[in-house]
Every structure is written in structure tokens, then in C-alpha cells.
Write an enzyme that holds these catalytic residues in place. Sequence first.
Site, mmCIF file in Angstrom:
data_model
loop_
_atom_site.group_PDB
_atom_site.id
_atom_site.type_symbol
_atom_site.label_atom_id
_atom_site.label_comp_id
_atom_site.label_asym_id
_atom_site.label_seq_id
_atom_site.Cartn_x
_atom_site.Cartn_y
_atom_site.Cartn_z
ATOM 1 N N ASP A 264 0.818 -1.220 0.000
ATOM 2 C CA ASP A 264 0.000 0.000 0.000
ATOM 3 C C ASP A 264 0.845 1.261 0.000
ATOM 4 O O ASP A 264 0.659 2.159 -0.824
ATOM 5 C CB ASP A 264 -0.936 0.009 1.212
ATOM 6 C CG ASP A 264 -2.037 -1.040 1.099
ATOM 7 O OD1 ASP A 264 -2.140 -1.671 0.032
ATOM 8 O OD2 ASP A 264 -2.774 -1.231 2.085
ATOM 9 N N ARG B 176 -0.252 5.592 17.553
ATOM 10 C CA ARG B 176 -0.488 6.522 16.455
ATOM 11 C C ARG B 176 -0.075 7.963 16.775
ATOM 12 O O ARG B 176 0.544 8.629 15.945
ATOM 13 C CB ARG B 176 -1.953 6.463 16.007
ATOM 14 C CG ARG B 176 -2.360 5.120 15.423
ATOM 15 C CD ARG B 176 -1.397 4.667 14.342
ATOM 16 N NE ARG B 176 -1.781 3.403 13.732
ATOM 17 C CZ ARG B 176 -0.994 2.350 13.650
ATOM 18 N NH1 ARG B 176 0.230 2.402 14.148
ATOM 19 N NH2 ARG B 176 -1.406 1.248 13.075
#
Length: 510
Positions: free
Chosen positions: A124, A205
Site C-alpha cells: 500500500d 499513532r
Amino acid sequence: MAQLKAISPTSSINLASCGPKRNTLSNPDNFICSRKFSSLQELSGKSSSLHGHAIVSNNGPISLTHKNRVPSCFSSTRSFPCKLTGIRAVLSSDTGAEASKATKGGGLRGKLNKVVLAYSGGLDTSVIVPWLRENYGCEVVCFTADVGQGIKELDGLEEKAKASGACQLVVKDLKEEFVRDYIFPCLRAGAVYERKYLLGTSMARPVIAKAMVDVAREVGADAVSHGCTGKGNDQVRFELTFFALNPELNVVAPWREWDITGREDAIEYAKKHNVPVPVTKKSIYSRDRNLWHLSHEGDILEDPANEPKKDMYMMSVDPEDAPNQPEYVEIGIDSGIPVSLDGNTLSPASLLAELNEIGGRHGIGRIDLVENRLVGMKSRGVYETPGGTILFNAVRELETLTLDRETIQVKDSLALKYAELVYAGRWFDPLRESMDAFMEKITETTTGSVTLKLYKGSVSVTGRTSPYSLYREDISSFESGDIYDQADAAGFIRLYGLPMRVRAMLKKGI
């Protein structure tokens, strides 16, 4: 920014007299060279005489940075410095002309100058590099954060980024910062999402996104990009951090824009743009790994009725196959933060890594959870958190000694909201920061040690001690004592039960 030429062992490099660049305020150990060396080997030989400085490539003069010092662009006031030397430029050779052409004008969707991409090296993100250049006419700086996902995931990233057309790769070791500044505050707060989830991905994150903002500033980027899908939580976590730390940055989320719908489309796009397709075997599961946990989603797990396969787990053995003898560990805690294992003081990341090994071999920390995603849907995930489960139990058990009833109840109620904020990506929200200040204050006396027994997937406490313990044996003993007079209980019960007694009297007409 002009494309950088690839440096090969036989390249001729224009460098002139090497000497220290006296900008000591930003980086006193930088050297600027402009004398011409015949090869990289000669340059390497010269660099060894400069007290072990390593090459850091950029598109200006080549600077030499001390191999044990983090460059100024990654300087930190934290107590644990990053181990990596910082920026490594991936230099385009075969794709250089194409990249230069792509960045001269605008792209199909507009024009950006330079984009910092959260990069893993998988299919990706490898496809995102040429897609960004094609659609936004920009240079792409790939960024990879080491949050403990394992060395295998970091191997070969330079070559992959170069082949995809990136102008630069930045790799940063964030393990100590991740554990110290994100995991341990959550641990101190007792944050658990929906009764089970210890927030492994949620905590990782913001530390990655924060580093991306820092790198964007250092390389002069005007945008950041990520490979999160439009159906998950991570897109929110990344972008809220971007908004909080630099609202001027543009954010590009290809999965919300492009026509690629799956793996086959991505492979076709990669071939069309001469991007080598990673030849690694495609996992049937979607996984996210860091030093705190490993998550598994997809395939048979999408049906909540299916039992996970035994061979799916990677961090822990099946509890049935764990040793038949228990293992005891002693966790030292200072003000709600773990600091030692069996009497040995360790850095945050080292402590967690060691407990992952110990807990993993005893099958500790497996959970199977159907959770409510922030975007509204339910999803099923299986998580392995061996070291984290041990630490969570240790801190909670020590609090039973050091916190009173009212404090524990308030702390537990706030922990639910704290976990919700972290799960939703609101790490830099003033509300979470204010709650964290409360948690830090309330756990000032949560200091001591806890001994835990690990056996076939279970964690049980066998001992706890603290110099600030509120437990008094002379009061709690069933033997009579001077401090607690049992006769006093009668009056307390009458007053405490008065509302119930009055209600009963009303019903009876008394």
C-alpha cells in the site's frame, strides 16, 4: 528540491576541506565537506578520523554527523535519547529523471511541494509514493517509526523507498519515547477501552504522527500523508494529531481519494508505474505490532462465532502448552510508573521488552474483543499484550494499598473517559492532558513492589508492599485493638442505614 544522485562505492563526490561547521547552537558535531574524494571508501576512511562521524545525505553539502548523537532535527529534552542517528536519504537513480519531471508542474489533483508519508514498505505505502507524485506533483519523503514492531519490518526499507520514487527516507527510533511518554501514562491512569482493550494501537499513532510533524518541519514539507483506510480508527488518530500540532499542514489520505479498491488494483498500479511489488507472502490477517502489543483482524475473525486458530498467535504460546511450573516476577513501581524487574532497574522500553518475553512463554495477555469503532461500526480483534498485562495487574494491585476508597472510585471513573479519549485519537486534547495531571498527582504515593505469579495464561498477585501503604495490620486484625473499638460500629450502622430505615417506616405508616 532537486533529486539526489545515488552514492555508489565508486562515485566521485565533490567535497572540499572537511572541518567543523560552527553552528554549535543547533548541532556542534556537524561537519561540512567540499573537497573532492575519488570514492565513498576514501570518504569513509576520512570520516573515521573525524571521531566516528557517519554520513547524513541531503541535497546540499554532505554533512557528517557523530554516530552516537541524534542530529539536531531530532533533538529532544527527554531523558532517553533516540538510538538511531536520524535521517537517511534514499537517493533516486533510475527513477530520478521521472521524479524530477513529476515534481516540476502540478499533479492531477493539485500541487504540493513536499509530502511526508507514513511508510511501512508494504504494498500500500509503496504504491502511495508514485500516486502522490502523479496526483500532487510533489516530492515524497518516506518516514518510518520504530515503535518496536520488529527488525524484520525495518529491513530493506531504503531499497523499497528508492524503488518507489521517494527522494528521502527518515527512520526514527521512538521506542523509549513511546513507552515512557504514551504507554506509561495510560498505565498509570488505568486506561482500558471497553473492559478489555489495553489501547496498543491507539497509543502508538500519536507518537508516530507527532514525529511526522517534526520531520515535516525539518525537511520543509507542506503536507503529510498516511495509508489508513476510510473505515478505521487510525485515520482519525493520525489527523487529529496533525491538526493539534500543526494545523497549517495539508493532509492527504489516498484511500479516501483513489480508485484502488484492493490488493489486485494496487499490484496493477505498481506495475504500471514500475514500482517493484513486494514479494512477501500476503498474510490472511491484518496485523499491527509494536512494543506493547500485537493485534489480529480479518479472515475467520470477521465472524465472532469463530475460534481463533492456534497458529495465528505470534507473541505468546498457547496457555495449554505453557510451562507446567509457575514463574514469579517482582515489579518495582515509583509513583504509579514501573521502574524495575526483580530488583533490576531498567529503561521503560527494556522493561517492557523483557516482560513480553517472560509473559509470552507463559501464554499471558490474550484477549478476544468485539469493540465499537469510533466511526460507528463494530469490529472483532484478537490482541496479544503479554508484558502490558503483567504491568497493568502490578500497578492496579499496588493501588489497593496506597489509595483510599473514594480516590479509587473517582480514578476508575475517570479512567473510562481517559481510555475513550486515547482510543479516539485525542491524545493532545487539553481534557486528556488535564486528566493526566490528576492521575500523576493522585498516584504520587503509589510506590512499592508487587510480586506476581504467572502460570498457563493467568496472572495472580502473591504479594505487595509499599512504604505508603494505608493498610494497618493492627487495625485490620480480628484481635481487639486500641484504634478501632468494635462497639463504635453500632452507632455508625444506625446513622448509615437511617435513609433505608425511614423509607421502610414510610411504607409501613410508622
